[in-house]
Scaffold this motif. Structure first.
Motif, PDB file in Angstrom:
ATOM      1  N   VAL A   9     114.395 125.042  -8.415  1.00 54.38           N
ATOM      2  CA  VAL A   9     114.917 123.697  -7.284  1.00 54.38           C
ATOM      3  C   VAL A   9     114.363 124.429  -5.287  1.00 54.38           C
ATOM      4  N   VAL A  10     114.528 125.553  -5.150  1.00 50.53           N
ATOM      5  CA  VAL A  10     114.450 125.810  -3.478  1.00 50.53           C
ATOM      6  C   VAL A  10     113.007 126.551  -3.520  1.00 50.53           C
ATOM      7  N   SER A  49     117.957 128.287   4.369  1.00 49.20           N
ATOM      8  CA  SER A  49     117.796 127.457   5.517  1.00 49.20           C
ATOM      9  C   SER A  49     116.750 126.442   4.852  1.00 49.20           C
ATOM     10  N   MET A  50     116.581 126.503   4.098  1.00 54.50           N
ATOM     11  CA  MET A  50     115.971 124.860   3.536  1.00 54.50           C
ATOM     12  C   MET A  50     116.250 124.062   3.296  1.00 54.50           C
ATOM     13  N   VAL A  51     117.553 124.457   2.838  1.00 48.37           N
ATOM     14  CA  VAL A  51     118.766 123.741   2.151  1.00 48.37           C
ATOM     15  C   VAL A  51     119.197 123.005   2.802  1.00 48.37           C
ATOM     16  N   SER A  52     120.061 121.433   2.729  1.00 43.47           N
ATOM     17  CA  SER A  52     120.765 121.204   3.434  1.00 43.47           C
ATOM     18  C   SER A  52     122.365 121.725   3.329  1.00 43.47           C
ATOM     19  N   GLU A  53     123.004 121.715   4.540  1.00 44.04           N
ATOM     20  CA  GLU A  53     124.156 121.872   4.074  1.00 44.04           C
ATOM     21  C   GLU A  53     124.870 121.336   3.753  1.00 44.04           C
ATOM     22  N   ASP A  65     126.577 127.856  -3.436  1.00 43.94           N
ATOM     23  CA  ASP A  65     126.300 127.462  -5.052  1.00 43.94           C
ATOM     24  C   ASP A  65     124.717 128.373  -4.764  1.00 43.94           C
ATOM     25  N   ILE A  66     123.333 127.832  -4.403  1.00 42.11           N
ATOM     26  CA  ILE A  66     121.950 128.381  -4.725  1.00 42.11           C
ATOM     27  C   ILE A  66     121.935 129.730  -3.645  1.00 42.11           C
ATOM     28  N   GLU A  67     122.603 129.903  -2.822  1.00 41.72           N
ATOM     29  CA  GLU A  67     122.858 131.127  -2.230  1.00 41.72           C
ATOM     30  C   GLU A  67     123.375 131.979  -3.104  1.00 41.72           C
ATOM     31  N   ASN A  68     124.186 131.848  -3.685  1.00 45.37           N
ATOM     32  CA  ASN A  68     124.780 133.179  -4.854  1.00 45.37           C
ATOM     33  C   ASN A  68     123.790 133.289  -5.675  1.00 45.37           C
ATOM     34  N   LEU A  69     123.757 132.398  -6.171  1.00 45.48           N
ATOM     35  CA  LEU A  69     122.331 131.969  -7.297  1.00 45.48           C
ATOM     36  C   LEU A  69     120.804 132.998  -6.807  1.00 45.48           C
ATOM     37  N   LEU A  70     120.321 132.710  -5.921  1.00 43.20           N
ATOM     38  CA  LEU A  70     119.375 132.698  -6.072  1.00 43.20           C
ATOM     39  C   LEU A  70     119.597 134.741  -5.254  1.00 43.20           C
ATOM     40  N   LEU A 135     116.521 119.981   1.564  1.00 45.02           N
ATOM     41  CA  LEU A 135     116.807 119.974   0.469  1.00 45.02           C
ATOM     42  C   LEU A 135     118.400 119.302   0.269  1.00 45.02           C
ATOM     43  N   ILE A 136     118.130 118.148   0.489  1.00 41.95           N
ATOM     44  CA  ILE A 136     119.251 117.136  -0.136  1.00 41.95           C
ATOM     45  C   ILE A 136     119.991 117.125  -1.551  1.00 41.95           C
ATOM     46  N   SER A 137     119.117 116.973  -1.914  1.00 42.56           N
ATOM     47  CA  SER A 137     119.917 116.499  -3.911  1.00 42.56           C
ATOM     48  C   SER A 137     118.439 117.302  -4.592  1.00 42.56           C
ATOM     49  N   ALA A 138     118.829 117.326  -5.970  1.00 42.07           N
ATOM     50  CA  ALA A 138     118.179 117.227  -6.622  1.00 42.07           C
ATOM     51  C   ALA A 138     118.030 117.023  -8.289  1.00 42.07           C
ATOM     52  N   ARG A 139     116.866 116.720  -8.968  1.00 42.96           N
ATOM     53  CA  ARG A 139     117.595 117.050 -10.369  1.00 42.96           C
ATOM     54  C   ARG A 139     116.320 117.833 -11.392  1.00 42.96           C
ATOM     55  N   TRP A 140     116.229 118.555 -12.556  1.00 42.12           N
ATOM     56  CA  TRP A 140     115.745 119.232 -13.218  1.00 42.12           C
ATOM     57  C   TRP A 140     115.543 118.560 -14.474  1.00 42.12           C
TER      58      TRP A 140
END
Length: 148
Positions: A9-10, A49-53, A65-70, A135-140
């Motif tokens: 996603v990111v 930093s590319m992902v919206s708060e 969650d994304i930060e932790n997964l990264l 990035l504000i949302s994603a589907r995959w």
């Protein structure tokens, strides 16, 4: 598996699309290219930093969650490779956009095979806040399966 999906996603790369690009489309392609560089360098802070708060997706993920997964993914993978194809970039009034793309992801690691690889389709939603695409949302979903 969830980690690999979220990374996708990111973590994005620049891919060719036909026709001349508009200014917002060029900015979005540069955003994608920056994500690829950050992933190659395993620069988690740049990717986050590319992902919206206010990021939220249908799977219940938030920015933290994304930060932790990264963090976990970068610790597990020694090397990361991406192969992407941007199918469509749709820009809405220069303030919002949707990127539809396919991403092949591979990581070299200490597993039995030493490699993990998958391919996914993504729909990324972004907003432009003061000339900064976020990035504000994603589907995959896995290639050939339904996106959520």
């Amino acid at each position: 598996m969830r980690t690999l999906c979220t990374i996708g996603v990111v973590v994005l790369t620049l891919a060719a699309c036909g026709g001349p690009a508009s200014a917002p489309e060029e900015q979005l392609r540069a955003w994608v290219a920056a994500g690829v560089g950050a992933a190659k360098d395993k620069d988690r802070s740049e990717l986050v930093s590319m992902v919206s708060e206010s990021y939220a997706d249908a799977r219940g993920n938030e920015r933290s969650d994304i930060e932790n997964l990264l963090r976990v993914y970068f610790l597990r993978q020694q090397k990361i490779a991406l192969l992407t194809s941007i199918e469509r970039i749709t820009v809405y009034a220069d303030t919002a956009a949707k990127i539809e793309m396919t991403v092949g992801m591979a990581g070299m690691n200490d597993s039995v095979l030493g490699l993990s690889a998958d391919a996914y389709r993504f729909e990324l939603e972004l907003e432009n806040d003061a000339d900064d695409w976020q990035l504000i949302s994603a589907r995959w979903g896995e290639l050939g399966e339904e996106m959520r």
